[in-house]
Design a protein around this motif. Structure first.
Motif: not given
Length: 523
Positions: A81-82, A88-89, A94-95, A114-115
């Motif tokens: 996704l990166v 956001e996804e 990762y969370s 990403q954040l």
């Protein structure tokens, strides 16, 4: 051959680079046992490596549907996704991985990046701090943590991080460049130059470091090397406007001899307003030549009515049809071609003029004001990389509104112009902002003012180009064009600068500005 044996064979194929055989076997396993998550996950990896991204995302999501506790599944999905530019996804993936296993510095590092891209700076900084605590010997994490601390103006902590990254990896050009930026923000400009030079010695093609070095050189008055390095801006890739591609060659500064020149805009409104000063000089150079031609200027729509008045210039709107031309150049490359040094800055003003009919029309709106008519602008564009340092909001102007013999006029445009409708504390303010359509209107208003007081934004350049008295509030680590340790500007004879005494504090600058305005009103 059972499922486990087939999976082992597929894994061997994958590890030995026989991806087609591996993908075939993983597909057969997934078809035979749709619940066998490892085969689905590994097939997703192969599809991602082959650039079949949509299939890969679907396979990773299928893996996680079968095995929500698959750490590798969440990490693989996040990484893909990166790559696909879906931060956001990626953060959600990762969370989930961090919830399964909190002590993963590499995952935390990626999550923090990403954040930051999502403008969630506080969360990003906390995540990078956790990563740095878990991996104190990781140079990349130290560098990334430092970058976020610098964004928060925690400069001393940022410098510590960058120095640690360099100590861990003395060949880390990016950390040297970031160190240069951080010490520049602290006002250590010669130290910044050394850091940028070290970065470019380690990586001669490091465009960002070359460009940042050029900005410091221009700030210090070294225009010769500064303009040369400024051409790295196109390779830096972070300008708000990309370099244009034309069939016609770039002009090299040689005599035009009848060739038709197109100068095209770049970066922000202020940049264009500052450097169109060179166009009348170009037009003068072609006058009297056999086959002499006007200079063509392509500019943004809101500047067009104003810049149409430049002598010897035919201005056209960007996005529309261009006139026939033979050579072209971006507007901020003109100082280098002119060999501009500090002592040869073309500073004769005005080089822009307001439309007389508009001047008269706006004069009627201002006719009833008493005392000094002072136009104010308190914010630049929020998309500007340094806006947090330069914009101050409307509230600090309240003290100026209370001065006897001073009438304030809002000429602010942009997202914050609505503040003028309800000034803090209800201080008196003539709000012209809603009726300003473009820079031609702003120029006509300025022609009726005694003074403009503003932050470092395009209005400062417009006032300076018109020859209107203008006072500019400048951050502690200023943009290169305001230079250092001077209250005047070599670019604008009618300009006065009020500088911050220390990063983040406008108190001293506002005190000096208030005192100066009080004296001017009394006089």
């Amino acid at each position: 051959m059972n499922i486990q044996q087939a999976f082992a064979s597929a894994l061997k194929f994958q590890q030995s680079g026989k991806t087609e055989e591996a993908a075939r076997l993983y597909g057969e396993i997934a078809a035979a046992d749709p619940q066998f998550a490892p085969a689905v996950n590994n097939l997703g990896l192969l599809r991602a490596d082959a650039g079949r991204d949509a299939e890969a995302v679907a396979l990773f999501r299928r893996t996680l549907g079968l095995a929500p506790g698959s750490l590798n599944g969440w990490i693989n999905l996040g990484a893909l996704l990166v790559r696909l530019g879906r931060p956001e996804e990626a953060v959600r993936a990762y969370s989930a991985a961090i919830r399964l296993k909190p002590d993963q510095p590499a995952v935390l590092n990626q999550m923090g990046i990403q954040l930051e891209r999502l403008k969630r700076a506080d969360e990003a900084r906390d995540v990078l701090a956790r990563a740095a605590a878990l991996a104190p010997d990781d140079a990349e994490i130290a560098n990334n943590h430092g970058a976020l601390l610098r964004m928060a103006h925690r400069l001393n902590e940022a410098v510590v991080c960058f120095r640690r990254a360099i100590a861990l990896n003395p060949q880390y050009a990016g950390a040297y460049s970031n160190l240069g930026s951080a010490v520049k923000d602290r006002g250590a400009f010669w130290e910044a130059l050394l850091a940028f030079r070290r970065a470019t010695r380690l990586d001669p093609d490091f465009a960002g470091a070359h460009w940042n070095e050029s900005l410091v050189r221009l700030l210090l008055g070294d225009f010769i090397q500064g303009w040369r390095g400024y051409e790295w801006r196109w390779k830096h890739g972070r300008l708000p406007s990309p370099q244009r591609s034309f069939v016609q060659p770039r002009w090299d500064g040689s005599p035009l001899k009848g060739r038709r020149l197109l100068v095209y805009w770049e970066q922000g409104f202020g940049d264009v307003l500052q450097f169109v000063r060179y166009l009348p000089l170009l037009a003068q150079a072609t006058v009297g030549m056999a086959g002499g031609q006007p200079v063509y200027l392509e500019c943004q729509r809101v500047l067009l009515p104003l810049l149409r008045r430049l002598p010897g210039t035919i201005a056209v709107e960007t996005g529309g049809p261009l006139p026939d031309f033979d050579v072209q150049i971006p507007v901020l490359s003109l100082p280098a071609l002119f060999g501009t040094r500090l002592e040869t800055v073309p500073a004769r003003v005005p080089y822009l003029t307001a439309e007389p009919d508009l001047v008269a029309r706006w004069g009627e709106r201002l006719r009833g004001l008493e005392g000094l008519k002072v136009g104010i602008v308190w914010a630049g564009s929020p998309t500007h990389g340094n806006d947090r340092n330069r914009s101050i909001g409307l509230a600090p102007f309240a003290r100026l509104a209370l001065l006897p013999g001073v009438s304030l006029v809002s000429i602010q445009k942009g997202p914050t112009e609505g503040q003028a409708a309800t000034p803090p504390g209800g201080f008196p303010l003539l709000n012209l902002s809603p009726d300003i359509r473009d820079f031609a209107d702003t120029a006509a208003i300025m022609a009726n003012l005694d003074l403009v007081v503003c932050v470092d934004t395009s209005v400062a350049h417009l006032a300076g180009a018109l020859g209107v008295p203008v006072w500019v509030m400048v951050p502690f680590a200023p943009d290169w064009r305001w230079m250092l340790d001077r209250e005047d500007s070599p670019w604008y004879p009618t300009m006065r600068l009020f500088r911050q005494d220390r990063p983040g504090s406008w108190d001293g600058a506002l005190d000096r500005l208030e005192h100066a305005l009080r004296s001017r009103a009394a006089g």
